[in-house]
Design a protein around this motif. Structure first.
Motif, PDB file in Angstrom:
ATOM      1  N   GLY A 161       0.826  -1.207   0.000  1.00 41.20           N
ATOM      2  CA  GLY A 161       0.000   0.000   0.000  1.00 41.20           C
ATOM      3  C   GLY A 161       0.852   1.244   0.000  1.00 41.20           C
ATOM      4  O   GLY A 161       0.631   2.161  -0.802  1.00 41.20           O
ATOM      5  N   SER A 162       1.873   1.284   0.888  1.00 41.28           N
ATOM      6  CA  SER A 162       2.682   2.497   0.904  1.00 41.28           C
ATOM      7  C   SER A 162       3.639   2.529  -0.289  1.00 41.28           C
ATOM      8  O   SER A 162       3.982   3.597  -0.790  1.00 41.28           O
ATOM      9  CB  SER A 162       3.432   2.659   2.222  1.00 41.28           C
ATOM     10  N   GLU A 163       4.021   1.348  -0.764  1.00 43.09           N
ATOM     11  CA  GLU A 163       4.880   1.286  -1.949  1.00 43.09           C
ATOM     12  C   GLU A 163       4.188   1.940  -3.154  1.00 43.09           C
ATOM     13  O   GLU A 163       4.822   2.637  -3.939  1.00 43.09           O
ATOM     14  CB  GLU A 163       5.174  -0.178  -2.263  1.00 43.09           C
ATOM     15  N   LEU A 164       2.881   1.725  -3.263  1.00 38.79           N
ATOM     16  CA  LEU A 164       2.121   2.297  -4.381  1.00 38.79           C
ATOM     17  C   LEU A 164       2.316   3.803  -4.454  1.00 38.79           C
ATOM     18  O   LEU A 164       2.448   4.369  -5.540  1.00 38.79           O
ATOM     19  CB  LEU A 164       0.631   1.987  -4.214  1.00 38.79           C
ATOM     20  N   GLY A 165       2.341   4.447  -3.283  1.00 41.71           N
ATOM     21  CA  GLY A 165       2.550   5.890  -3.242  1.00 41.71           C
ATOM     22  C   GLY A 165       3.870   6.259  -3.900  1.00 41.71           C
ATOM     23  O   GLY A 165       3.962   7.232  -4.652  1.00 41.71           O
ATOM     24  N   PHE A 166       4.912   5.458  -3.624  1.00 39.75           N
ATOM     25  CA  PHE A 166       6.223   5.734  -4.213  1.00 39.75           C
ATOM     26  C   PHE A 166       6.226   5.394  -5.706  1.00 39.75           C
ATOM     27  O   PHE A 166       6.879   6.061  -6.499  1.00 39.75           O
ATOM     28  CB  PHE A 166       7.309   4.928  -3.503  1.00 39.75           C
ATOM     29  N   ILE A 167       5.495   4.333  -6.058  1.00 40.00           N
ATOM     30  CA  ILE A 167       5.438   3.948  -7.472  1.00 40.00           C
ATOM     31  C   ILE A 167       4.816   5.063  -8.304  1.00 40.00           C
ATOM     32  O   ILE A 167       5.306   5.432  -9.361  1.00 40.00           O
ATOM     33  CB  ILE A 167       4.631   2.637  -7.650  1.00 40.00           C
TER      34      ILE A 167
END
Lengths: 184, 217
Positions: free
Chosen positions: A103-109
């Motif tokens: 979920g937080s990775e998506l923000g970085f993606i």
């Protein structure tokens, strides 16, 4: 794009262990809070209020290490540590760990691993909240709640994730930038 | 059973029971996990803890769903038993699997790159030092009359600095001892992965599928 090296792997693991120790230490706080809220049928609120602390390992690892996958790995390893320290939720901790991290990775993606500021954090907060909430709709049967209560749960979670995964992470990042350990 | 397969098995089952609503299968999984824990002589106090905590959370969640939602009785039973499935299966896994053995198995059987396996192990061995560092940072702040909480950025800042230091040193130490990323390795201890492990793994999964999809309540 940067690749994983042994130093980064050790660093993300140490951060995850540190966070795992914290996850584990707030376990009793969660239990007490849940017990206090349970008689009113508000037990899920305890979960929502503290969720931000549990998902912090993701954005923190993502900000410090800045390699694709850092947020997911950081959060997953935090969950592993919590599990082996004696957290009781077992396999579901691991699944939650992967989902929270992703979920937080998506923000970085979405920002292409290029920007490390408020915008990325806000994105990451939003994606974490949506992904983890979708999981709770299924896993904890949140889908059966009346809509107003569901909205309350969602807002509290968003706020909690923003305070811990967003504001606190940004403050830590600021300190690290001031110490010239990280680039702005 | 092989640790990697065991991990895959409990994760897959946990994922599946989260989506499918069949409480009878949940009960069977609970009983099987409980039996496995009893056979492996899990201490009674641990078992008691593994029962009381989810009992409280599952009851509180069901109560909350009754007060603030419109779930059917069937759904409530599913949710209630599901919590115990997670906890008992997880208990069986963590209490019968050694982290070191799991990491070795992940490297040898699941083909996890060795830089990850040894990186994890190196960091996990620092666990006591990390815990000590947290107390040191807090004590040092207290001497200056500053109390560090879970929400104090300074606490995280200092621990991350220490973590960066240690990871630099550990990585240098490993490299100087001849660790090369991606180089082929030999193993002094091999984790067996035999046909029996695969039979157990596939058999359990098939049994769960049968239980979930033949129309049990």
């Amino acid at each position: 794009m940067k690749r994983w090296h042994i130093r980064d792997i050790i660093l993300v693991t140490i951060i995850a262990i540190f966070m795992g120790v914290i996850f584990w230490a707030i376990g009793p706080v969660y239990t007490i809070l849940a017990a206090a809220l349970a008689p009113f049928g508000l037990q899920p609120l305890a979960n929502e209020l503290l969720l931000g602390i549990w998902v912090m390992a993701g954005p923190l690892a993502g900000f410090v290490i800045r390699i694709p996958g850092a947020a997911t790995l950081g959060e997953l390893l935090g969950a592993v540590v919590e599990m082996f320290l004696g957290g009781i939720w077992g396999a579901s901790t691991l699944i939650s760990g992967v989902l929270q991290g992703f979920g937080s990775e998506l923000g970085f993606i979405f920002t292409g691993y290029k920007r490390y500021g408020w915008f990325t954090l806000a994105m990451s907060t939003l994606t974490t909240t949506i992904v983890t909430f979708a999981w709770d709709l299924i896993r904890n049967g949140y889908a059966a709640y009346h809509l107003p209560f569901l909205l309350l749960l969602f807002c509290v979670r968003l706020l909690s994730v923003f305070v811990f995964g967003g504001v606190l992470t940004k403050l830590i990042n600021n300190l690290l930038v001031r110490a010239h350990v990280l680039k702005d | 059973m092989n640790p990697s397969l065991k991990l895959a098995l409990i994760t897959l089952i946990a994922l599946e029971v989260s989506f499918v609503q069949v409480w009878t299968v949940n009960v069977v999984l609970i009983v099987v996990s409980l039996l496995l824990m009893l056979i492996n002589r899990v201490p009674w106090r641990r078992l008691l803890l593994l029962t009381i905590v989810p009992l409280f959370f599952a009851s509180a969640l069901v109560w909350s769903l009754m007060l603030r939602g419109d779930a059917s009785t069937h759904f409530l039973i599913v949710i209630f038993t599901r919590m115990f499935v997670y906890v008992y299966m997880g208990g069986w896994f963590t209490l019968t699997t050694k982290p070191l053995w799991l990491t070795r198995s992940l490297e040898q059987n699941a083909k996890l790159p060795s830089k990850f396996a040894y990186g994890f192990l190196a960091a996990f061995n620092l666990m006591p030092k990390i815990q000590a560092e947290v107390s040191t940072v807090r004590a040092a702040a207290l001497m200056r009359g500053e109390v560090l909480h879970v929400w104090s950025p300074r606490l995280y800042f200092k621990v991350i600095l220490a973590a960066m230091n240690w990871s630099d040193q550990l990585a240098a130490a490993m490299t100087s001892h001849g660790f090369v990323e991606g180089a082929p390795r030999t193993h002094s201890l091999t984790v067996p992965l035999v046909a029996r492990d695969w039979w157990l793994f596939c058999g359990s999964l098939v049994l769960v599928q049968v239980g979930l999809f033949i129309g049990l309540p």
